[in-house]
Design an enzyme around this catalytic site. Structure first.
Site, mmCIF file in Angstrom:
data_model
loop_
_atom_site.group_PDB
_atom_site.id
_atom_site.type_symbol
_atom_site.label_atom_id
_atom_site.label_comp_id
_atom_site.label_asym_id
_atom_site.label_seq_id
_atom_site.Cartn_x
_atom_site.Cartn_y
_atom_site.Cartn_z
ATOM 1 N N ASP A 7 59.862 8.086 -32.279
ATOM 2 C CA ASP A 7 59.796 6.757 -32.915
ATOM 3 C C ASP A 7 60.808 6.717 -34.052
ATOM 4 O O ASP A 7 61.269 7.768 -34.525
ATOM 5 C CB ASP A 7 58.386 6.476 -33.467
ATOM 6 C CG ASP A 7 58.290 5.071 -34.084
ATOM 7 O OD1 ASP A 7 58.799 4.115 -33.458
ATOM 8 O OD2 ASP A 7 57.738 4.923 -35.186
ATOM 9 N N SER A 8 61.122 5.504 -34.474
ATOM 10 C CA SER A 8 62.028 5.339 -35.612
ATOM 11 C C SER A 8 61.424 5.951 -36.880
ATOM 12 O O SER A 8 62.153 6.273 -37.807
ATOM 13 C CB SER A 8 62.284 3.855 -35.853
ATOM 14 O OG SER A 8 61.067 3.213 -36.149
ATOM 15 N N CYS A 70 58.345 3.686 -29.309
ATOM 16 C CA CYS A 70 58.957 2.698 -30.196
ATOM 17 C C CYS A 70 59.356 1.522 -29.309
ATOM 18 O O CYS A 70 60.191 1.682 -28.404
ATOM 19 C CB CYS A 70 60.183 3.326 -30.854
ATOM 20 S SG CYS A 70 61.139 2.174 -31.861
ATOM 21 N N GLU A 162 56.100 2.200 -43.724
ATOM 22 C CA GLU A 162 56.876 3.425 -43.997
ATOM 23 C C GLU A 162 56.822 3.784 -45.485
ATOM 24 O O GLU A 162 56.813 4.947 -45.848
ATOM 25 C CB GLU A 162 58.332 3.249 -43.553
ATOM 26 C CG GLU A 162 58.544 3.235 -42.048
ATOM 27 C CD GLU A 162 58.462 4.615 -41.392
ATOM 28 O OE1 GLU A 162 58.987 5.587 -41.958
ATOM 29 O OE2 GLU A 162 57.858 4.713 -40.305
ATOM 30 N N CYS A 194 54.504 -3.168 -31.414
ATOM 31 C CA CYS A 194 55.221 -2.229 -32.285
ATOM 32 C C CYS A 194 54.236 -1.108 -32.562
ATOM 33 O O CYS A 194 53.074 -1.382 -32.906
ATOM 34 C CB CYS A 194 55.642 -2.907 -33.586
ATOM 35 S SG CYS A 194 56.282 -1.753 -34.827
ATOM 36 N N HIS A 196 53.929 0.836 -34.943
ATOM 37 C CA HIS A 196 53.404 0.902 -36.313
ATOM 38 C C HIS A 196 52.153 0.014 -36.471
ATOM 39 O O HIS A 196 51.336 0.264 -37.352
ATOM 40 C CB HIS A 196 54.445 0.405 -37.327
ATOM 41 C CG HIS A 196 55.525 1.391 -37.649
ATOM 42 N ND1 HIS A 196 56.509 1.742 -36.761
ATOM 43 C CD2 HIS A 196 55.785 2.096 -38.781
ATOM 44 C CE1 HIS A 196 57.333 2.608 -37.333
ATOM 45 N NE2 HIS A 196 56.915 2.844 -38.557
HETATM 46 N N1 DGL Z 1 57.461 1.575 -34.174
HETATM 47 C C1 DGL Z 1 58.671 0.836 -33.881
HETATM 48 C C2 DGL Z 1 58.382 -0.135 -32.736
HETATM 49 O O1 DGL Z 1 57.457 0.127 -31.964
HETATM 50 C C3 DGL Z 1 59.168 0.243 -35.155
HETATM 51 C C4 DGL Z 1 60.563 -0.191 -35.108
HETATM 52 C C5 DGL Z 1 61.286 -0.244 -36.412
HETATM 53 O O2 DGL Z 1 61.667 0.813 -36.902
HETATM 54 O O3 DGL Z 1 61.538 -1.359 -36.892
HETATM 55 O O4 DGL Z 1 59.060 -1.112 -32.544
#
Ligand code: DGL
Length: 270
Positions: A7-8, A70, A162, A194, A196
């Site tokens: 993931d990011s 992600c 974050e 997402c 998150h």
């Molecule tokens: N968890 C990522 C997603 O599912 C977040 C993306 C981001 O870094 O903006 O899209």
């Protein structure tokens, strides 16, 4: 044998946690690109470059199969990676398809023609890059007909999570749900698109009200991965150790991760 989860930043930990519960014997190597998060406001080329670099790091750690936990990377980079980048013997899977299979009441991997489904008015909450890719609508159109989708780009929510600023994240969730409801007053289902956002699932459900069925990815991805590994056991790679890797500051990322998962998580520098 290890499976990679990317993931990011920290959001993919919601998927990792569900996979670790469902497949306790499979070592998992997590890569969070926190130094470059959020991805949701980046260009598709940028997202592709960052995602391929991180995925290569997971291949190097002994993973033959990498899950892009992600949506932004799945939406903006996955197809291009599968078409021209993924090396022979490796696989990269995204998180959209399991979610859409659940929303459209299908078995995992059921590629039969699109048909009518119960959900008629679907609210999609996702990052700006995921919303503008229209990848969700494209995958849905392969599987369902007559579904009205209203997408809400939830700017700021990933940054707040974050940063560990859950009060800001909650306020933003409320305002994004309000904005969605002005466009679609009575959704019957809502998709948290997402990884998150499961960290804010209670807040989404409270703002949407009890009649809206909220679809969240973590358990769906875990179930679909378990099914995939039964069909393709050779895709469990040669790695034997679980690990948490980050491009960010390992101390800071470890403490946020420990707070989110409510168990000790120790990240190493990637
Ligand atoms: N968890 C990522 C997603 O599912 C977040 C993306 C981001 O870094 O903006 O899209």
């Amino acid at each position: 044998m290890a499976v990679g989860i990317f993931d990011s930043g920290l959001g993919g930990l919601t998927v990792l946690d569900a996979v670790a519960t469902r497949l306790p014997d499979v070592p998992l190597v997590y890569y969070g690109d926190s130094a470059n998060a959020p991805y949701g406001v980046r260009t598709p080329d940028d997202i592709y470059d960052l995602t391929t670099r991180a995925t290569q790091r997971l291949f190097d750690a002994g993973c033959d199969l990498v899950i892009l936990a992600c949506n932004t990377a799945s939406a903006a980079a996955l197809r291009r990676m599968q078409e021209g980048w993924v090396p022979e013997g490796k696989r990269v899977l995204g998180v959209f398809v399991p979610l859409i299979e659940a929303l459209t009441e299908r078995q995992w991997g059921d590629n039969s023609p699109p048909r009518e489904v119960n959900a008629k008015h679907v609210a999609l909450f996702a990052t700006p890059a995921t919303v503008s890719s229209r990848a969700f609508q494209r995958e849905l159109a392969f599987r369902a007909i007559g579904v009205d989708v209203e997408a809400q780009a939830c700017g700021g929510v990933v940054d707040a999570i974050e940063d560990g600023d859950m009060i800001l994240a909650e306020a933003l969730v409320r305002s994004h749900v309000d904005a969605l409801k002005r466009k679609m007053p009575d959704p019957d289902a809502a998709v948290l698109g997402c990884t998150h956002y499961p960290l804010m699932e209670k807040e989404f459900q409270a703002a949407l009200g009890p009649d809206v069925k909220v679809f969240s990815q973590a358990n769906l991805v875990a179930e679909s991965l378990a099914d995939y590994l039964i069909r393709r056991p050779e895709m469990i790679g040669p790695g034997t150790e679980s690990a948490f890797l980050t491009s960010g500051d390992p101390g800071r990322v470890s403490s946020r991760a420990t707070q989110f998962l409510r168990r000790q998580i120790t990240f190493d520098a990637a």
